[in-house]
Design a protein around this motif. Structure first.
Motif, short mmCIF file in Angstrom:
data_model
loop_
_atom_site.label_atom_id
_atom_site.label_comp_id
_atom_site.label_asym_id
_atom_site.label_seq_id
_atom_site.Cartn_x
_atom_site.Cartn_y
_atom_site.Cartn_z
N ALA A 190 71.92 69.28 38.20
CA ALA A 190 71.03 69.76 39.26
C ALA A 190 71.75 70.90 39.95
N ILE A 191 71.03 71.98 40.19
CA ILE A 191 71.70 73.13 40.80
C ILE A 191 70.84 73.71 41.92
N THR A 192 71.52 74.35 42.84
CA THR A 192 70.85 75.02 43.94
C THR A 192 71.15 76.50 43.86
N LEU A 193 70.10 77.32 43.92
CA LEU A 193 70.30 78.77 43.87
C LEU A 193 70.31 79.33 45.29
N PRO A 194 70.90 80.51 45.45
CA PRO A 194 70.80 81.14 46.76
C PRO A 194 69.33 81.30 47.12
N GLY A 195 68.99 81.08 48.37
CA GLY A 195 67.59 81.20 48.77
C GLY A 195 66.86 79.87 48.73
N GLY A 196 67.56 78.80 48.32
CA GLY A 196 67.00 77.47 48.48
C GLY A 196 66.18 76.94 47.33
N LYS A 197 66.26 77.54 46.17
CA LYS A 197 65.55 76.98 45.03
C LYS A 197 66.44 75.93 44.37
N ILE A 198 65.84 74.77 44.06
CA ILE A 198 66.63 73.70 43.44
C ILE A 198 66.05 73.38 42.07
N TYR A 199 66.91 73.35 41.08
CA TYR A 199 66.49 72.94 39.75
C TYR A 199 67.07 71.58 39.44
N LEU A 200 66.17 70.64 39.11
CA LEU A 200 66.61 69.34 38.61
C LEU A 200 66.43 69.41 37.09
N PHE A 201 67.48 69.09 36.34
CA PHE A 201 67.37 69.18 34.89
C PHE A 201 66.79 67.87 34.35
N ARG A 202 65.97 68.00 33.32
CA ARG A 202 65.24 66.85 32.79
C ARG A 202 66.17 65.67 32.48
N ALA A 203 67.33 65.95 31.86
CA ALA A 203 68.20 64.87 31.41
C ALA A 203 68.66 64.00 32.57
N LEU A 204 68.90 64.61 33.73
CA LEU A 204 69.34 63.83 34.88
C LEU A 204 68.20 62.93 35.35
N LEU A 205 67.00 63.49 35.33
CA LEU A 205 65.81 62.72 35.75
C LEU A 205 65.62 61.52 34.83
N GLU A 206 65.85 61.74 33.54
CA GLU A 206 65.64 60.65 32.58
C GLU A 206 66.64 59.52 32.78
N LYS A 207 67.85 59.88 33.23
CA LYS A 207 68.89 58.86 33.39
C LYS A 207 68.68 58.02 34.64
#
Ligand code: ZN
Lengths: 354, 418
Positions: A190-207
């Motif tokens: 899971a990563i946070t970009l400058p400006g507040g966008k957050i990406y949750l990666f599918r694999a983490l969600l699945e776990k």
């Protein structure tokens, strides 16, 4: 002595065949028996010339007068007469060059280690939100190039994600605009970009086995966004890679070295940033009446299962200290579940369709 | 030694005297190897000393009728030039970056990418670097020097580059002639003004076949090959993907030295200083020879390097294997294991980095030996100078110029030649 030398007076390009009379104090240059110059022996220096030619110059002379001696015997006589012939080419002090280079390198390393973090710390609050957004956009493009372009957008899953996001934000009305999306990737991260966008990666969600686990991770990332850690790290990485670039300037193929140094210096947020993000997550979850430790359990579970450490954990090591801090944060009263069972199932399947 | 007096010039027969290069290869190689090795502990800073030494060697062994040139630049000057260039470029980078963030429109600056700024600076820097080298070149007790403006030159060069691109390279001869004229007419030997008499048309006639062949190979060959494979019914096979680039590469390797030789000869033949004229008997095969030597030496070096590593690895495999096993723990991301294996990992990383450096520096030495010295020697030895006595009329003038251009060249990594 016969004409065995050529004299250039430094005023014109005229080539003057001369003879040289060596006295104890000077080289007297004579052209066809006429005296034209006297060079004090102490000031005569040697200049670059091809093999077999002895080229003399006069030290501290503004002009470029040159005396080329071709005759071997005359060369030895001049060499014997002029004591400081080689003083113009002092032994190159390689030791000194090495020393200064080391000093330059050390100062750059010190800058990267101590100055750049301080500068990044000071500059981060000064960057307007609109700049940060634009930076985030640029980083976003890069990330999508590396990780892939597929954003999961199953309608029901998206609705569940939106409702989870809204719940998380509700406990922090002050928190800035947050945009959470699921990226179809096999890396649990899971990563946070400058400006507040957050990406949750599918694999983490699945776990994840419960909504609270994902909510904790997202709250943690929201903490990073709230503290603008991503922007700070970007400034820091940019600054240090520029400085390292300076250092390895021209040793070709320096790219690899620069990259390595970057990896070594900037591979994670600082411990303090992680602690602050954990605290933010703990606060958020406690306010919602949910368990903060769920996130830690998710991470612990992944760590136990895999032989290779997943990306998220390599930057977010689950230390006992972190676990203890998170487990200590128990909500006074249990809040409502963040997602219904149906929503949770939809969220887990967000990448299935489309 | 013949003596000639100023009074004897006049309309005498233009007697051509050959230029010659007398430097010993071994000496130059020694400079290169020592200089390259010194670059390791100095983090590359030694490059300024190395370049200065190379130039001193080349200049002082280049002779016209037995009179040698002299290079009077110093490494310290180059170092200062590098710092000045940094002082110019760092704020530029920062300003560019911040401006890009400030401007509202997303693509406002996309039209002026940083590359373009650097490209303009590269032309500017190349002119200023040439000026630096000219004013550090001493001949017959006088220096060369240059007038002209780096920006004016950059403007011309950019317009000509545009024309060259729009005509698929056909304008290149006229571009080269115009720019070379600008450079040479602003170059002086004392009071003697330089000139360039080479015409674009001459270069075009000599080089057009290389251009045509290049176009045919680059465009025609892949198309033809694809058509051929299509007929064979294997349009997407490995061969279809690999062969055209490979042929283009080979063709490029073969045509490049020839094009360079044609260009160099034309460039040398156009040089004038007052009445002094230059002619050149440069042969294409001399350049091709140098390039072949370069390629084969590089290949031989890489093979020897690989064999050397394999041999050392084989002899010391008892010592090396455990190190590699320790190093492999990096990929497990197990922090505990990694911490325990740290000495092994560090050793492997340091040794690999050193080997990598040695390989790069070795290839750099070979490249500089053949391209830097080899081509230089071939060019110098091809030249004859006529009307040399006309130089006698020249009177000293000009001052040493600043070193910004060299600094820019170093910082921006563009090649200004030696
Ligand atoms: Zn974190």
């Amino acid at each position: 002595m016969a004409d065995a030398a050529i004299f250039y007076d430094g005023l014109s390009a005229r080539r003057r065949a001369v003879s040289i009379r060596i006295t104890s104090s000077s080289l007297d240059v004579e052209e066809a028996g006429q005296w034209i110059a006297s060079w004090p022996v102490g000031k005569v220096r040697r200049a670059d010339a091809p093999e077999g030619v002895l080229r003399l110059v006069l030290q501290d002379e503004p002009g470029l007068a040159r005396l080329d001696i071709f005759d071997g015997a005359l060369q030895s006589a001049v060499q014997a007469a002029c004591p400081r012939l080689h003083a113009s080419n002092p032994k190159e002090k390689i030791g000194r060059i090495v020393l200064w280079s080391a000093a330059a390198a050390a100062s750059i390393v010190l800058c990267v280690l101590f100055l750049v973090p301080v500068v990044a710390e000071r500059m981060t609050p000064l960057v307007p939100a609109s700049w940060e957004k634009r930076l985030g956009q640029a980083v976003d493009n890069q990330i999508r190039l590396i990780v892939g372009d597929k954003i999961c957008s199953d309608p029901q899953g998206s609705a569940a994600l939106a409702s989870l996001t809204a719940r998380l934000r509700s406990s922090n009305p002050a928190a800035e605009e947050i945009d959470i999306q699921v990226l179809d990737s096999r890396v649990p991260n899971a990563i946070t970009l400058p400006g507040g966008k957050i990406y949750l990666f599918r694999a983490l969600l699945e776990k994840a086995e419960a909504p609270d686990e994902i909510a904790g991770v997202l709250a943690h990332e929201m903490g990073h966004a709230h503290h603008r850690d991503s922007l700070r790290k970007l400034i820091q990485t940019g600054g240090s890679s520029y400085l390292f670039g300076l250092l390895f300037g021209d040793v070709t193929g320096s790219g690899a070295l620069v990259f390595m140094s970057r990896m070594l210096v900037d591979n994670a947020y600082s411990r303090d940033a992680e602690r602050a993000a954990d605290a933010f997550a703990g606060q958020t979850m406690t306010d919602l009446g949910r368990s903060s430790a769920a996130m830690a359990h998710l991470l612990k579970r992944i760590e136990g299962n895999e032989s290779k450490l997943p990306a998220f954990l390599s930057t977010h090591p689950v230390t006992d200290e972190r676990l203890k801090v998170l487990e200590r944060l128990v909500p006074r009263e249990q809040g409502a579940p963040l997602l219904t069972n149906q929503e949770w199932r939809a969220l887990k399947e967000i990448c299935k369709t489309s | 030694m013949t003596t000639s007096l100023a009074s004897t010039i006049g309309p005498a027969v233009p007697e051509a005297v050959p230029m010659s290069f007398s430097g010993r290869g071994r000496e130059f190689l020694k400079i290169l190897i020592a200089g390259s090795l010194f670059q390791i502990p100095t983090f590359g800073f030694y490059r300024f000393w190395l370049i200065t030494k190379m130039r001193r060697h080349l200049w002082s062994n280049t002779q016209v009728a037995g009179e040698a040139f002299e290079y009077a630049g110093t490494a310290k000057e180059l170092l200062i030039g590098f710092f000045i260039a940094l002082a110019v470029l760092t704020p530029l980078y920062l300003a560019y970056f911040i401006l890009g963030l400030m401007l509202e429109e997303k693509h406002a600056l996309a039209s002026i990418p940083l590359v373009i700024v650097m490209y303009v600076l590269a032309h500017f820097g190349s002119y200023r670097a040439r000026r630096y080298r000219a004013t550090r070149t001493i001949f017959r007790g006088m220096r060369f020097w240059m007038t002209g403006k780096g920006w004016a030159y950059a403007g011309r060069a950019i317009l000509w580059d545009l024309a060259t691109i729009l005509t698929l390279g056909l304008a290149l001869p006229w571009a080269s002639a115009s720019l070379e004229r600008y450079r040479m007419r602003h170059t002086f030997f004392g009071t003697l003004q330089g000139d360039f008499t080479g015409s674009g048309w001459t270069l075009f006639k000599r080089g057009v076949w290389v251009w045509a062949l290049g176009i045919v190979l680059v465009v025609g060959l892949p198309v033809g090959f694809a058509a051929f494979l299509h007929k064979q019914g294997d349009p997407a096979g490995l061969w279809a993907n690999l062969t055209p680039p490979f042929i283009i590469l080979l063709a490029f390797l073969a045509l490049w030295p020839i094009a360079m030789a044609i260009f160099a000869r034309w460039q040398l033949e156009g040089i004038r200083f007052g009445e002094v004229t230059v002619s050149s008997q440069l042969r294409k095969r001399a350049f091709v020879g140098v390039f072949l030597k370069l390629i084969f030496s590089s290949l031989a070096f890489m093979i020897c390097f690989g064999l050397g590593i394999a041999l050392v690895g084989f002899i010391f495999k008892q010592q090396i294997l455990p190190l590699l096993v320790e190093f492999n723990t990096v990929f497990t991301h197990d922090s505990e294991l990694v911490r325990e294996s740290m000495p092994g990992i560090a050793t492997v990383v340091v040794v690999a980095a050193l080997l990598y450096l040695v390989l790069l520096l070795g290839l750099g030495v070979i490249q500089r030996y053949f391209i830097g010295r080899g081509l230089w020697a071939v060019m110098v030895n091809s030249v004859s100078v006529a009307n040399l006595p006309a130089l006698d009329a020249a009177v000293a003038a000009g001052q040493p110029s600043g070193v910004l251009g060299e600094g820019l060249a170093d910082a921006l990594d563009f090649n200004v030649g030696l």
